[in-house]
Design an enzyme around this catalytic site. Structure first.
Site, PDB file in Angstrom:
ATOM      1  N   THR A 207     -40.983   7.539 -22.612  1.00 48.56           N
ATOM      2  CA  THR A 207     -41.769   8.704 -23.023  1.00 48.56           C
ATOM      3  C   THR A 207     -43.200   8.542 -22.563  1.00 48.56           C
ATOM      4  O   THR A 207     -43.680   7.417 -22.483  1.00 48.56           O
ATOM      5  CB  THR A 207     -41.753   8.756 -24.572  1.00 48.56           C
ATOM      6  OG1 THR A 207     -40.425   9.037 -24.979  1.00 48.56           O
ATOM      7  CG2 THR A 207     -42.708   9.774 -25.149  1.00 48.56           C
ATOM      8  N   ARG A 235     -29.667  15.838 -30.696  1.00 44.55           N
ATOM      9  CA  ARG A 235     -30.348  14.598 -31.096  1.00 44.55           C
ATOM     10  C   ARG A 235     -31.870  14.737 -30.862  1.00 44.55           C
ATOM     11  O   ARG A 235     -32.314  15.179 -29.821  1.00 44.55           O
ATOM     12  CB  ARG A 235     -29.812  13.428 -30.280  1.00 44.55           C
ATOM     13  CG  ARG A 235     -30.459  12.064 -30.596  1.00 44.55           C
ATOM     14  CD  ARG A 235     -31.606  11.745 -29.669  1.00 44.55           C
ATOM     15  NE  ARG A 235     -32.169  10.410 -29.935  1.00 44.55           N
ATOM     16  CZ  ARG A 235     -33.289   9.958 -29.380  1.00 44.55           C
ATOM     17  NH1 ARG A 235     -33.965  10.697 -28.542  1.00 44.55           N
ATOM     18  NH2 ARG A 235     -33.741   8.756 -29.666  1.00 44.55           N
ATOM     19  N   VAL A 236     -32.613  14.355 -31.865  1.00 42.48           N
ATOM     20  CA  VAL A 236     -34.073  14.346 -31.742  1.00 42.48           C
ATOM     21  C   VAL A 236     -34.561  12.932 -32.030  1.00 42.48           C
ATOM     22  O   VAL A 236     -34.126  12.308 -33.003  1.00 42.48           O
ATOM     23  CB  VAL A 236     -34.714  15.339 -32.743  1.00 42.48           C
ATOM     24  CG1 VAL A 236     -36.234  15.214 -32.726  1.00 42.48           C
ATOM     25  CG2 VAL A 236     -34.305  16.779 -32.410  1.00 42.48           C
ATOM     26  N   GLY A 237     -35.442  12.431 -31.188  1.00 41.47           N
ATOM     27  CA  GLY A 237     -35.977  11.083 -31.384  1.00 41.47           C
ATOM     28  C   GLY A 237     -37.285  11.113 -32.150  1.00 41.47           C
ATOM     29  O   GLY A 237     -37.599  12.063 -32.883  1.00 41.47           O
ATOM     30  N   ASP A 238     -38.085  10.070 -31.947  1.00 39.97           N
ATOM     31  CA  ASP A 238     -39.362   9.952 -32.658  1.00 39.97           C
ATOM     32  C   ASP A 238     -40.477  10.796 -32.040  1.00 39.97           C
ATOM     33  O   ASP A 238     -41.453  11.146 -32.711  1.00 39.97           O
ATOM     34  CB  ASP A 238     -39.813   8.487 -32.636  1.00 39.97           C
ATOM     35  CG  ASP A 238     -40.017   7.985 -31.201  1.00 39.97           C
ATOM     36  OD1 ASP A 238     -39.133   8.246 -30.352  1.00 39.97           O
ATOM     37  OD2 ASP A 238     -41.046   7.353 -30.921  1.00 39.97           O
ATOM     38  N   THR A 258     -43.030   4.425 -27.817  1.00 38.01           N
ATOM     39  CA  THR A 258     -41.982   4.710 -26.843  1.00 38.01           C
ATOM     40  C   THR A 258     -40.827   3.741 -27.101  1.00 38.01           C
ATOM     41  O   THR A 258     -41.016   2.695 -27.706  1.00 38.01           O
ATOM     42  CB  THR A 258     -42.512   4.582 -25.394  1.00 38.01           C
ATOM     43  OG1 THR A 258     -41.473   4.936 -24.477  1.00 38.01           O
ATOM     44  CG2 THR A 258     -43.009   3.188 -25.077  1.00 38.01           C
ATOM     45  N   GLY A 259     -39.653   4.132 -26.651  1.00 38.74           N
ATOM     46  CA  GLY A 259     -38.486   3.291 -26.891  1.00 38.74           C
ATOM     47  C   GLY A 259     -37.482   4.008 -27.768  1.00 38.74           C
ATOM     48  O   GLY A 259     -37.570   5.228 -27.950  1.00 38.74           O
ATOM     49  N   GLY A 261     -36.040   5.835 -30.315  1.00 45.96           N
ATOM     50  CA  GLY A 261     -36.751   6.595 -31.330  1.00 45.96           C
ATOM     51  C   GLY A 261     -36.223   6.442 -32.739  1.00 45.96           C
ATOM     52  O   GLY A 261     -36.988   6.518 -33.710  1.00 45.96           O
TER      53      GLY A 261
HETATM   54  N1  ASP Z   1     -38.821   7.559 -27.887  1.00 49.80           N
HETATM   55  C1  ASP Z   1     -38.002   8.382 -27.038  1.00 49.80           C
HETATM   56  C2  ASP Z   1     -36.838   8.891 -27.831  1.00 49.80           C
HETATM   57  O1  ASP Z   1     -36.287   8.168 -28.635  1.00 49.80           O
HETATM   58  C3  ASP Z   1     -37.518   7.703 -25.823  1.00 49.80           C
HETATM   59  C4  ASP Z   1     -38.440   6.698 -25.199  1.00 49.80           C
HETATM   60  O2  ASP Z   1     -39.617   6.725 -25.361  1.00 49.80           O
HETATM   61  O3  ASP Z   1     -37.999   5.789 -24.512  1.00 49.80           O
HETATM   62  O4  ASP Z   1     -36.437  10.019 -27.609  1.00 49.80           O
END
Ligand code: ASP
Length: 350
Positions: A207, A235-238, A258-259, A261
């Site tokens: 992200t 699906r919704v992440g962070d 990032t990562g 979520g």
């Molecule tokens: N944080 C983002 C999500 O979970 C993905 C990412 O940043 O790698 O959608």
């Protein structure tokens, strides 16, 4: 006699020092209190920061800078994890998540938004034109179209090809750090990408989270993503969740994540980082504590996934921390080699 307030402050600073595993807290604070300054996640942050810098250099507002900055990866078809060209969900829809927050605590967010190349600007409109914080799915699209955004096809032939390749096995196998897969180490920024080199049977993510401090000393942030590649529809992440993917408190600092979520949401990661900075933690130490919260809660899971936090405090000091090697952030304080740097995030798993 020490007041209770002072005692708590000292205790928190002591905790910060202890949590650093031998690194003195003061040494962990990067930056010299310089402003303006903009920091953002991953190698592609360099190009994004440049656009943000154009706003900051003219004395512009941090809010305008972060919006302009994240437009760069959002519009880049070669960036398969943000905006146009982002990998679609399991059903072939490119669904985008974004949020923005200003120095006054105003915030706006969209999730599961399709067909709009700049979800961050829709999030800003939600913030400025509605009494709400978050719009999702069809409602977010309807709102965007009513506000003059153009409906576009965001699925590039390359991303469609990767999705069809993935469908052959349809395995949810996370790949840590998409940049390690696609980045050859030549140059930085979006030009370093070759999405075709990515394995088609993988679950990819990354992200852009950007936070900035402007010449007036105000903080703002933006976070935008296409989320996990080939995710379940819906699906919704962070990233669009205020407090998880992004948080700004103009008295203290700003943070973004990032990562994977789901794990960031569980610890309300960016809010946690800002609150730790409020207690006296330098940015890197605050990011480390948030990462450690995830490690402590789910040690086995943490081994398999990547998460990185990035923070900037009110003094212009910045820092990051992540689970695994490979996370970097871009820091810009001007134009030129010394002013535009990519900094490797320290990490937990050696
Ligand atoms: N944080 C983002 C999500 O979970 C993905 C990412 O940043 O790698 O959608």
């Amino acid at each position: 006699m020490k007041s209770r307030r002072n005692f708590l402050k000292t205790a928190a600073l002591g905790a910060a020092t202890l949590s650093l595993d031998g690194i003195p807290a003061a040494a962990a604070a990067r930056g010299t209190g310089r402003k303006p300054i903009v920091v953002s996640t991953w190698d592609f942050g360099i190009a994004a920061n440049r656009a943000a810098w154009e706003v900051l250099a003219k004395g512009g507002r941090a809010l305008d800078a972060v919006e302009a900055g994240v437009h760069v990866p959002e519009a880049d078809p070669k960036n398969v994890t943000v905006g146009y060209g982002g990998y679609p969900d399991r059903d072939g829809h490119v669904t985008l998540d974004a949020c923005i927050m200003d120095e006054l605590g105003n915030c706006g967010s969209v999730a599961g938004l399709e067909h709009i190349i700049h979800p961050i600007s829709v999030a800003r409109k939600v913030m400025e034109k509605t009494p709400h914080v978050m719009l999702v799915g069809d409602g977010a699209l309807q709102f965007a179209l009513e506000n003059g955004f153009k409906k576009e096809n965001l699925l590039t032939p390359e991303s469609e090809k990767a999705w069809k390749e993935w469908l052959k096995k349809a395995e949810y196998k996370p790949v840590i750090n998409i940049e390690n897969q696609s980045y050859e180490g030549k140059g930085t920024g979006a030009t370093a990408y070759n999405p075709l080199r990515l394995p088609g049977n993988a679950w990819n993510h990354d992200t852009i989270g950007m936070v900035a401090l402007d010449a007036a000393g105000n903080l703002s942030g933006a976070c935008t993503t296409s989320g996990m590649a080939f995710k379940l529809h819906g699906r919704v992440g962070d990233s669009p969740i205020i407090g998880a993917g992004l948080y700004v408190d103009n008295e203290v600092g700003a943070a973004t994540a990032t990562g994977v979520g789901e794990e960031v949401i569980r610890v309300v990661g960016s809010f946690l980082v800002v609150e730790l900075m409020r207690q006296g933690y330098p940015p890197e130490a605050a990011c480390k504590e948030a990462v450690m919260r995830i490690v402590k809660k789910k040690p086995a899971k943490a081994k398999e996934i990547q998460i990185g936090f990035l923070a900037l405090n009110k003094k212009g000091e910045h820092g990051a921390y992540c689970l695994h090697p490979g996370f970097s952030y871009a820091c810009t304080t001007g134009v030129g080699e010394k002013e535009e740097v990519l900094i490797k995030g320290k990490y937990y798993f050696q």
